[in-house]
Scaffold this motif. Structure first.
Motif, PDB file in Angstrom:
ATOM      1  N   LEU A 218       0.704  -1.214   0.088  1.00  0.00           N
ATOM      2  CA  LEU A 218      -0.081   0.109   0.031  1.00  0.00           C
ATOM      3  C   LEU A 218       0.939   1.197   0.144  1.00  0.00           C
ATOM      4  O   LEU A 218       1.960   1.131   0.424  1.00  0.00           O
ATOM      5  N   ASN A 219       0.116   2.242  -0.323  1.00  0.00           N
ATOM      6  CA  ASN A 219       0.961   3.717  -0.353  1.00  0.00           C
ATOM      7  C   ASN A 219       0.985   4.215   1.009  1.00  0.00           C
ATOM      8  O   ASN A 219      -0.153   4.290   1.794  1.00  0.00           O
ATOM      9  N   GLU A 220       2.132   4.469   1.574  1.00  0.00           N
ATOM     10  CA  GLU A 220       2.127   4.949   3.014  1.00  0.00           C
ATOM     11  C   GLU A 220       1.943   6.586   3.181  1.00  0.00           C
ATOM     12  O   GLU A 220       1.602   7.050   4.128  1.00  0.00           O
ATOM     13  N   ASN A 221       1.664   7.095   2.063  1.00  0.00           N
ATOM     14  CA  ASN A 221       1.277   8.717   2.128  1.00  0.00           C
ATOM     15  C   ASN A 221      -0.428   8.962   2.085  1.00  0.00           C
ATOM     16  O   ASN A 221      -0.517  10.190   1.984  1.00  0.00           O
ATOM     17  N   VAL A 222      -1.074   7.876   1.925  1.00  0.00           N
ATOM     18  CA  VAL A 222      -2.540   8.043   2.229  1.00  0.00           C
ATOM     19  C   VAL A 222      -3.152   8.746   3.162  1.00  0.00           C
ATOM     20  O   VAL A 222      -2.659   8.443   4.197  1.00  0.00           O
ATOM     21  N   ASP A 223      -4.151   9.552   3.005  1.00  0.00           N
ATOM     22  CA  ASP A 223      -4.727  10.432   4.397  1.00  0.00           C
ATOM     23  C   ASP A 223      -5.310   9.252   4.919  1.00  0.00           C
ATOM     24  O   ASP A 223      -6.071   8.437   4.645  1.00  0.00           O
ATOM     25  N   GLN A 224      -5.098   9.445   6.537  1.00  0.00           N
ATOM     26  CA  GLN A 224      -5.864   8.275   7.432  1.00  0.00           C
ATOM     27  C   GLN A 224      -7.317   8.513   7.145  1.00  0.00           C
ATOM     28  O   GLN A 224      -7.908   7.531   7.267  1.00  0.00           O
ATOM     29  N   LYS A 225      -7.936   9.472   6.640  1.00  0.00           N
ATOM     30  CA  LYS A 225      -9.442   9.493   6.424  1.00  0.00           C
ATOM     31  C   LYS A 225      -9.824   8.623   4.838  1.00  0.00           C
ATOM     32  O   LYS A 225     -11.075   8.384   4.747  1.00  0.00           O
ATOM     33  N   GLN A 226      -8.790   8.266   4.170  1.00  0.00           N
ATOM     34  CA  GLN A 226      -8.822   7.731   2.906  1.00  0.00           C
ATOM     35  C   GLN A 226      -8.471   6.068   3.161  1.00  0.00           C
ATOM     36  O   GLN A 226      -8.139   5.568   1.834  1.00  0.00           O
ATOM     37  N   LEU A 227      -7.998   5.588   4.106  1.00  0.00           N
ATOM     38  CA  LEU A 227      -7.110   4.492   4.055  1.00  0.00           C
ATOM     39  C   LEU A 227      -7.981   3.170   3.605  1.00  0.00           C
ATOM     40  O   LEU A 227      -7.680   2.355   2.982  1.00  0.00           O
ATOM     41  N   LEU A 228      -9.334   3.228   4.128  1.00  0.00           N
ATOM     42  CA  LEU A 228     -10.152   2.104   3.758  1.00  0.00           C
ATOM     43  C   LEU A 228     -10.438   2.177   2.256  1.00  0.00           C
ATOM     44  O   LEU A 228     -10.460   1.143   1.536  1.00  0.00           O
ATOM     45  N   GLN A 229     -10.653   3.417   1.557  1.00  0.00           N
ATOM     46  CA  GLN A 229     -10.912   3.526   0.149  1.00  0.00           C
ATOM     47  C   GLN A 229      -9.779   3.105  -0.716  1.00  0.00           C
ATOM     48  O   GLN A 229      -9.771   2.701  -1.656  1.00  0.00           O
ATOM     49  N   HIS A 230      -8.398   3.601  -0.086  1.00  0.00           N
ATOM     50  CA  HIS A 230      -7.259   3.144  -0.845  1.00  0.00           C
ATOM     51  C   HIS A 230      -7.111   1.654  -0.906  1.00  0.00           C
ATOM     52  O   HIS A 230      -6.930   1.175  -1.983  1.00  0.00           O
ATOM     53  N   LEU A 231      -7.363   1.105   0.216  1.00  0.00           N
ATOM     54  CA  LEU A 231      -7.288  -0.511   0.142  1.00  0.00           C
ATOM     55  C   LEU A 231      -8.337  -0.920  -0.765  1.00  0.00           C
ATOM     56  O   LEU A 231      -7.974  -1.919  -1.484  1.00  0.00           O
ATOM     57  N   ILE A 232      -9.322  -0.684  -0.928  1.00  0.00           N
ATOM     58  CA  ILE A 232     -10.363  -1.032  -2.024  1.00  0.00           C
ATOM     59  C   ILE A 232     -10.108  -0.806  -3.345  1.00  0.00           C
ATOM     60  O   ILE A 232     -10.035  -1.591  -4.026  1.00  0.00           O
ATOM     61  N   GLU A 233      -9.455   0.304  -3.629  1.00  0.00           N
ATOM     62  CA  GLU A 233      -9.106   0.556  -4.848  1.00  0.00           C
ATOM     63  C   GLU A 233      -7.761   0.114  -5.303  1.00  0.00           C
ATOM     64  O   GLU A 233      -7.829  -0.542  -6.270  1.00  0.00           O
ATOM     65  N   CYS A 234      -7.158  -0.508  -4.383  1.00  0.00           N
ATOM     66  CA  CYS A 234      -6.070  -1.332  -4.933  1.00  0.00           C
ATOM     67  C   CYS A 234      -6.475  -2.692  -5.112  1.00  0.00           C
ATOM     68  O   CYS A 234      -5.733  -3.489  -6.015  1.00  0.00           O
ATOM     69  N   ILE A 235      -7.378  -3.283  -4.351  1.00  0.00           N
ATOM     70  CA  ILE A 235      -8.061  -4.644  -4.678  1.00  0.00           C
ATOM     71  C   ILE A 235      -8.369  -4.611  -6.005  1.00  0.00           C
ATOM     72  O   ILE A 235      -8.068  -5.389  -6.770  1.00  0.00           O
ATOM     73  N   LEU A 236      -9.541  -3.568  -6.054  1.00  0.00           N
ATOM     74  CA  LEU A 236     -10.154  -3.484  -7.499  1.00  0.00           C
ATOM     75  C   LEU A 236      -8.892  -3.288  -8.705  1.00  0.00           C
ATOM     76  O   LEU A 236      -9.404  -3.979  -9.995  1.00  0.00           O
ATOM     77  N   LEU A 237      -7.898  -2.939  -8.651  1.00  0.00           N
ATOM     78  CA  LEU A 237      -7.182  -2.733  -9.450  1.00  0.00           C
ATOM     79  C   LEU A 237      -6.353  -3.823  -9.839  1.00  0.00           C
ATOM     80  O   LEU A 237      -5.627  -4.107 -10.881  1.00  0.00           O
ATOM     81  N   THR A 238      -6.079  -4.785  -8.832  1.00  0.00           N
ATOM     82  CA  THR A 238      -5.194  -5.969  -9.055  1.00  0.00           C
ATOM     83  C   THR A 238      -5.755  -7.165  -9.096  1.00  0.00           C
ATOM     84  O   THR A 238      -5.081  -8.319  -9.438  1.00  0.00           O
ATOM     85  N   VAL A 239      -7.028  -7.161  -8.634  1.00  0.00           N
ATOM     86  CA  VAL A 239      -7.770  -8.666  -8.912  1.00  0.00           C
ATOM     87  C   VAL A 239      -8.990  -8.603  -9.774  1.00  0.00           C
ATOM     88  O   VAL A 239      -9.784  -7.699 -10.019  1.00  0.00           O
ATOM     89  N   LYS A 240      -8.867  -9.639 -10.767  1.00  0.00           N
ATOM     90  CA  LYS A 240      -9.917  -9.856 -11.838  1.00  0.00           C
ATOM     91  C   LYS A 240     -11.282 -10.371 -10.833  1.00  0.00           C
ATOM     92  O   LYS A 240     -11.104 -11.545 -10.596  1.00  0.00           O
ATOM     93  N   ARG A 241     -12.135  -9.645 -10.603  1.00  0.00           N
ATOM     94  CA  ARG A 241     -13.233 -10.028  -9.830  1.00  0.00           C
ATOM     95  C   ARG A 241     -14.189 -11.005 -10.903  1.00  0.00           C
ATOM     96  O   ARG A 241     -14.393 -10.620 -11.887  1.00  0.00           O
ATOM     97  N   LYS A 242     -14.821 -11.834 -10.050  1.00  0.00           N
ATOM     98  CA  LYS A 242     -15.924 -12.771 -10.834  1.00  0.00           C
ATOM     99  C   LYS A 242     -16.970 -11.860 -10.670  1.00  0.00           C
ATOM    100  O   LYS A 242     -17.192 -10.901  -9.941  1.00  0.00           O
ATOM    101  N   THR A 243     -17.729 -12.200 -11.778  1.00  0.00           N
ATOM    102  CA  THR A 243     -19.085 -11.275 -11.854  1.00  0.00           C
ATOM    103  C   THR A 243     -20.233 -12.437 -12.156  1.00  0.00           C
ATOM    104  O   THR A 243     -20.187 -13.413 -12.640  1.00  0.00           O
ATOM    105  N   PHE A 244     -21.119 -12.015 -11.103  1.00  0.00           N
ATOM    106  CA  PHE A 244     -22.427 -12.892 -10.694  1.00  0.00           C
ATOM    107  C   PHE A 244     -23.851 -11.874 -10.822  1.00  0.00           C
ATOM    108  O   PHE A 244     -23.641 -10.952 -10.480  1.00  0.00           O
TER     109      PHE A 244
END
Length: 294
Positions: A218-244
């Motif tokens: 993860l990026n160490e410079n992300v604002d603490q109020k955006q940490l969860l959103q940053h984690l989600i964005e990283c996941i969505l950028l790296t994982v090919k999600r299944k679609t149902f």
């Protein structure tokens, strides 16, 4: 006519038997069809579940008391009550609201079930509330409003867990148990891909139903109020999600829980939900995470 019905045939769990007795002591009349505290006979020869559905539909409340108080252990006592149109008065899994048809965001709210734990398992307080609802049609109707509004987005997303075949989920669970029992870490699993967004914490992520992890820094410079959103964005950028899409009329869960397209993020061994910026901030380095997409 009694206010509530009960089907309790295993009398070993004394807590629920005592609750039935005490509710009656405080004015809630109960028709008990099971072996325990039996005072009412069934008169139908239809299949068991159909008999119960028809009987429960005649009562305002059903005492849906499980024989265990373990998270996630929820049986037909709860779901048959909902299907019948009665309102479940529940003792059992403390996280029952997570499985309710109107389930709200963490820490899981619901107005379709009356959980006895919310009353401290105090029969007198619970009885007083049930008698109040019996005399107040507007307040009682709130517990049936989900039938008008339909299933919540969270409930629909929860049902999408079954999109991953049971056999696959069992295999992943067994493989995890073997891996952890041997002290093997996610690093020894040789993640398929490594993605670096900075020099912050390293997390290992996989989608529910998968076994192999993807490594994300993860990026160490992300604002603490955006940490969860940053984690989600990283996941969505790296994982090919299944679609149902299992919902009729091409309806997809109207989801806006912790972030776009992500229903929940769990710590793999503990299943603890990562649901806030503080939770991300306090995650240990090299944590294993599992996410569910919608």
């Amino acid at each position: 006519k009694a206010l509530a019905a009960a089907f309790i045939s295993n009398c070993a769990f004394a807590k629920r038997n005592l609750m039935v007795e005490d509710l009656q002591k405080y004015g809630v009349k109960v028709d008990s069809y099971g072996n325990c505290m039996h005072n009412k006979d069934e008169v139908s020869d239809k299949p068991r579940d159909i008999r119960k559905l028809e009987l429960l539909s005649e009562y305002k409340f059903s005492l849906a008391f499980e024989n265990s108080e373990t998270d996630d252990y929820i049986t037909e006592k709860f779901f048959l009550t909902l299907a019948s149109g009665s309102v479940p008065v529940y003792i059992g899994a403390p996280n029952v609201k997570f499985f309710a048809p109107d389930a709200g965001p963490y820490p899981y709210t619901s107005k379709s079930v009356i959980y006895a734990g919310d009353f401290g398992f105090d029969a007198q307080r619970l009885a007083k509330y049930l008698l109040y609802l019996d005399k107040n049609d507007t307040a009682y109707a709130e517990y049936l409003q989900w039938k008008v509004d339909g299933y919540s987005g969270d409930f629909k997303a929860l049902n999408e867990l079954t999109s991953t075949h049971t056999a696959c989920r069992v295999c992943v669970f067994a493989a995890d148990r073997v891996r952890l029992s041997k002290g093997l870490s996610k690093v020894s699993d040789a993640p398929l891909h490594v993605y670096q967004f900075g020099k912050g914490k390293t997390v290992f992520v996989r989608e529910r139903g998968s076994y192999r992890f993807i490594q994300i820094q993860l990026n160490e410079n992300v604002d603490q109020k955006q940490l969860l959103q940053h984690l989600i964005e990283c996941i969505l950028l790296t994982v090919k999600r299944k679609t149902f899409n299992q919902w009729k009329n091409n309806e997809h869960p109207n989801y806006n829980r912790i972030g776009p397209a992500v229903y929940a993020i769990y710590h793999v061994p503990s299943k603890h939900v990562i649901h806030s910026n503080d939770a991300v901030l306090n995650m240990p380095n090299l944590i294993e995470l599992e996410f569910i997409s919608v």
